[in-house]
Design a protein around this motif. Sequence first.
Motif, PDB file in Angstrom:
ATOM      1  N   LEU A 170       0.809  -1.151  -0.022  1.00 29.52           N
ATOM      2  CA  LEU A 170      -0.191  -0.001   0.080  1.00 29.52           C
ATOM      3  C   LEU A 170       0.639   1.190   0.044  1.00 29.52           C
ATOM      4  N   ARG A 171       1.887   1.257   0.818  1.00 35.53           N
ATOM      5  CA  ARG A 171       2.694   2.482   0.700  1.00 35.53           C
ATOM      6  C   ARG A 171       3.579   2.633  -0.610  1.00 35.53           C
ATOM      7  N   ASP A 172       3.648   1.485  -1.472  1.00 39.55           N
ATOM      8  CA  ASP A 172       4.028   1.723  -2.730  1.00 39.55           C
ATOM      9  C   ASP A 172       3.006   2.574  -3.801  1.00 39.55           C
ATOM     10  N   VAL A 173       1.693   1.948  -3.425  1.00 41.35           N
ATOM     11  CA  VAL A 173       0.624   2.774  -4.250  1.00 41.35           C
ATOM     12  C   VAL A 173       0.722   4.366  -3.711  1.00 41.35           C
ATOM     13  N   ARG A 174       0.460   4.428  -2.611  1.00 37.43           N
ATOM     14  CA  ARG A 174       0.398   5.875  -2.124  1.00 37.43           C
ATOM     15  C   ARG A 174       1.629   6.731  -2.493  1.00 37.43           C
ATOM     16  N   GLY A 175       1.270   7.633  -3.481  1.00 40.10           N
ATOM     17  CA  GLY A 175       2.308   8.723  -4.267  1.00 40.10           C
ATOM     18  C   GLY A 175       2.957   8.187  -5.074  1.00 40.10           C
ATOM     19  N   GLY A 176       3.085   6.856  -5.330  1.00 43.03           N
ATOM     20  CA  GLY A 176       3.873   6.061  -6.294  1.00 43.03           C
ATOM     21  C   GLY A 176       2.843   5.791  -7.571  1.00 43.03           C
ATOM     22  N   GLN A 177       1.696   5.311  -7.361  1.00 42.94           N
ATOM     23  CA  GLN A 177       0.620   5.206  -8.409  1.00 42.94           C
ATOM     24  C   GLN A 177      -0.618   6.282  -8.131  1.00 42.94           C
ATOM     25  N   ILE A 178      -0.682   6.537  -6.679  1.00 45.43           N
ATOM     26  CA  ILE A 178      -1.919   7.318  -6.721  1.00 45.43           C
ATOM     27  C   ILE A 178      -1.402   8.601  -5.744  1.00 45.43           C
ATOM     28  N   GLY A 179      -1.598   9.574  -6.490  1.00 47.40           N
ATOM     29  CA  GLY A 179      -1.163  10.989  -5.857  1.00 47.40           C
ATOM     30  C   GLY A 179      -2.318  11.770  -5.096  1.00 47.40           C
ATOM     31  N   MET A 180      -2.157  12.655  -4.236  1.00 44.80           N
ATOM     32  CA  MET A 180      -3.204  13.011  -3.463  1.00 44.80           C
ATOM     33  C   MET A 180      -2.765  14.684  -3.257  1.00 44.80           C
ATOM     34  N   ILE A 181      -3.767  15.481  -3.441  1.00 42.91           N
ATOM     35  CA  ILE A 181      -3.660  16.695  -3.129  1.00 42.91           C
ATOM     36  C   ILE A 181      -4.807  17.016  -2.079  1.00 42.91           C
ATOM     37  N   PHE A 182      -4.558  17.282  -0.782  1.00 46.83           N
ATOM     38  CA  PHE A 182      -5.320  17.528   0.194  1.00 46.83           C
ATOM     39  C   PHE A 182      -6.109  18.885   0.393  1.00 46.83           C
ATOM     40  N   GLN A 183      -6.865  19.030   1.233  1.00 46.42           N
ATOM     41  CA  GLN A 183      -7.774  20.307   1.268  1.00 46.42           C
ATOM     42  C   GLN A 183      -6.870  21.434   1.584  1.00 46.42           C
ATOM     43  N   ASP A 184      -6.293  21.206   2.920  1.00 46.91           N
ATOM     44  CA  ASP A 184      -5.600  22.462   3.530  1.00 46.91           C
ATOM     45  C   ASP A 184      -4.218  22.086   3.444  1.00 46.91           C
ATOM     46  N   PRO A 185      -3.356  22.573   2.778  1.00 47.43           N
ATOM     47  CA  PRO A 185      -1.862  22.316   2.238  1.00 47.43           C
ATOM     48  C   PRO A 185      -1.107  22.694   3.857  1.00 47.43           C
ATOM     49  N   MET A 186      -1.521  23.566   4.514  1.00 46.76           N
ATOM     50  CA  MET A 186      -0.680  23.931   5.882  1.00 46.76           C
ATOM     51  C   MET A 186      -0.829  22.843   6.879  1.00 46.76           C
ATOM     52  N   THR A 187      -1.844  22.007   6.767  1.00 43.97           N
ATOM     53  CA  THR A 187      -1.786  20.866   7.694  1.00 43.97           C
ATOM     54  C   THR A 187      -1.203  19.486   6.952  1.00 43.97           C
ATOM     55  N   SER A 188      -1.023  19.489   5.721  1.00 44.22           N
ATOM     56  CA  SER A 188      -0.263  18.546   5.081  1.00 44.22           C
ATOM     57  C   SER A 188       1.037  18.574   5.082  1.00 44.22           C
ATOM     58  N   LEU A 189       1.546  19.622   5.198  1.00 43.17           N
ATOM     59  CA  LEU A 189       3.025  19.832   4.991  1.00 43.17           C
ATOM     60  C   LEU A 189       3.578  20.323   6.496  1.00 43.17           C
ATOM     61  N   ASN A 190       4.817  19.439   6.744  1.00 43.68           N
ATOM     62  CA  ASN A 190       5.546  19.438   8.210  1.00 43.68           C
ATOM     63  C   ASN A 190       5.973  21.001   8.442  1.00 43.68           C
ATOM     64  N   PRO A 191       5.675  21.541   9.307  1.00 45.94           N
ATOM     65  CA  PRO A 191       6.015  23.131   9.652  1.00 45.94           C
ATOM     66  C   PRO A 191       7.475  23.241   9.882  1.00 45.94           C
ATOM     67  N   PHE A 192       7.835  22.207  10.283  1.00 45.47           N
ATOM     68  CA  PHE A 192       9.580  21.920  10.836  1.00 45.47           C
ATOM     69  C   PHE A 192      10.462  21.467  10.057  1.00 45.47           C
ATOM     70  N   ILE A 193      10.062  21.003   8.804  1.00 42.65           N
ATOM     71  CA  ILE A 193      10.873  20.529   8.001  1.00 42.65           C
ATOM     72  C   ILE A 193      10.763  21.434   6.582  1.00 42.65           C
ATOM     73  N   ASN A 194      12.051  21.765   5.915  1.00 40.18           N
ATOM     74  CA  ASN A 194      11.882  22.562   4.886  1.00 40.18           C
ATOM     75  C   ASN A 194      11.301  21.719   3.759  1.00 40.18           C
ATOM     76  N   ILE A 195      10.866  22.659   2.689  1.00 42.36           N
ATOM     77  CA  ILE A 195      10.069  22.123   1.359  1.00 42.36           C
ATOM     78  C   ILE A 195      10.872  21.006   0.778  1.00 42.36           C
ATOM     79  N   GLY A 196      12.361  21.440   0.555  1.00 40.04           N
ATOM     80  CA  GLY A 196      13.020  20.419  -0.212  1.00 40.04           C
ATOM     81  C   GLY A 196      13.012  19.039   0.292  1.00 40.04           C
ATOM     82  N   THR A 197      13.134  19.041   1.659  1.00 38.23           N
ATOM     83  CA  THR A 197      13.316  17.727   2.273  1.00 38.23           C
ATOM     84  C   THR A 197      11.825  16.550   1.916  1.00 38.23           C
ATOM     85  N   GLN A 198      10.754  17.641   2.215  1.00 40.47           N
ATOM     86  CA  GLN A 198       9.534  17.061   2.198  1.00 40.47           C
ATOM     87  C   GLN A 198       9.411  16.589   0.464  1.00 40.47           C
TER      88      GLN A 198
END
Length: 341
Positions: free
Chosen positions: A84-112
């Motif tokens: 399932l981890r291979d499917v998530r992101g690999g075969q099915i991508g997701m754009i969530f409703q609120d990006p601020m809660t989907s992005l980790n505020p403590f990690i820079n954009i490049g690492t994520q």
Amino acid sequence: MSVLLDVQELQTRFRVRKGHVYAVNGVSFQLEEGETLAVVGESGCGKSVTMLSLVRLLPPAASIENGQVLLRGEDLLQIDQRQLRDVRGGQIGMIFQDPMTSLNPFINIGTQMAEPLIYHRGMSKKDALDRSAELLEMVGIPDGKARLREYPHQFSGGMRQRVMIAMSMSCEPAVLIADEPTTALDVTIQAQIVELVKELRDRSGVAVIWITHDLSVVAGIADRVIVMYAGYIVEEAPVDALFEDPRHPYTVGLMGALPSLGGETGTRLTTIGGSPPDLVDLPDFCPFHPRCPYAIDRCRTENPMLEPVAEASDRGHNAACWVDIRDVKVQTETDTAIAGG
């Protein structure tokens, strides 16, 4: 086009103190290669839970009680967590409703952004960062390499959503699920995000599932539309057929609530009276009938099945309603004309 995703009789429940919330109730649909499918309805109608069920991104209180989710013939409800981890992101991508809660505020954009490329594509960190910079520029964020070092709070709401789109497309998935990606954005940025997704779809051939409550967005992006209510699909049709000839009273109500540029000044928008049903105590008759202006006695005793619409201009047009609302509307218009004449 061939069928890419085939969902059959999907049922999802949530355990609560009073019993179970019947969130998704026997939902079935297909998604073809390169197609854009819009899923519309009021808040709480089951849109997001349906799509989160496809990749089993559900909280512990939720359970999928029945159904199949076939991605190129493989049932995603039967595979283990590693697959399932291979499917998530690999075969099915997701754009969530609120990006601020989907992005980790403590990690820079490049690492994520680099993480899915390293995991799914086996890239080195340097190559993944170089590719991430390219992706940022592809979605309209200039000077991508420098911005990789920044954190989510240093981006505007629209820019954060572009970052999420870039991340979701980074591994070139077959399916992109966009869960109300323009809800928190102003109208101008909404239009930019819609155009960006359309451009990426045309460029990559990805199939898109676009979840929204806004039918005005649907008209500009979708090939086909599913209308959901109380966890059921109540109507599905090609986008042109739905707007030209809606056959379910709920769809008619949603369209009546849309503002029109050509409407008279001061004209009130149509509203759908009442409230959605309590999904803890879901009725076994038509769940929309208490709010429906066309309800008949049968609506209070039986829940209609989703069936092909009689005399529809397109054979892919289905609705779950005991009443042919065209006949009712014609009769209503005739009675009004007689009364006025």
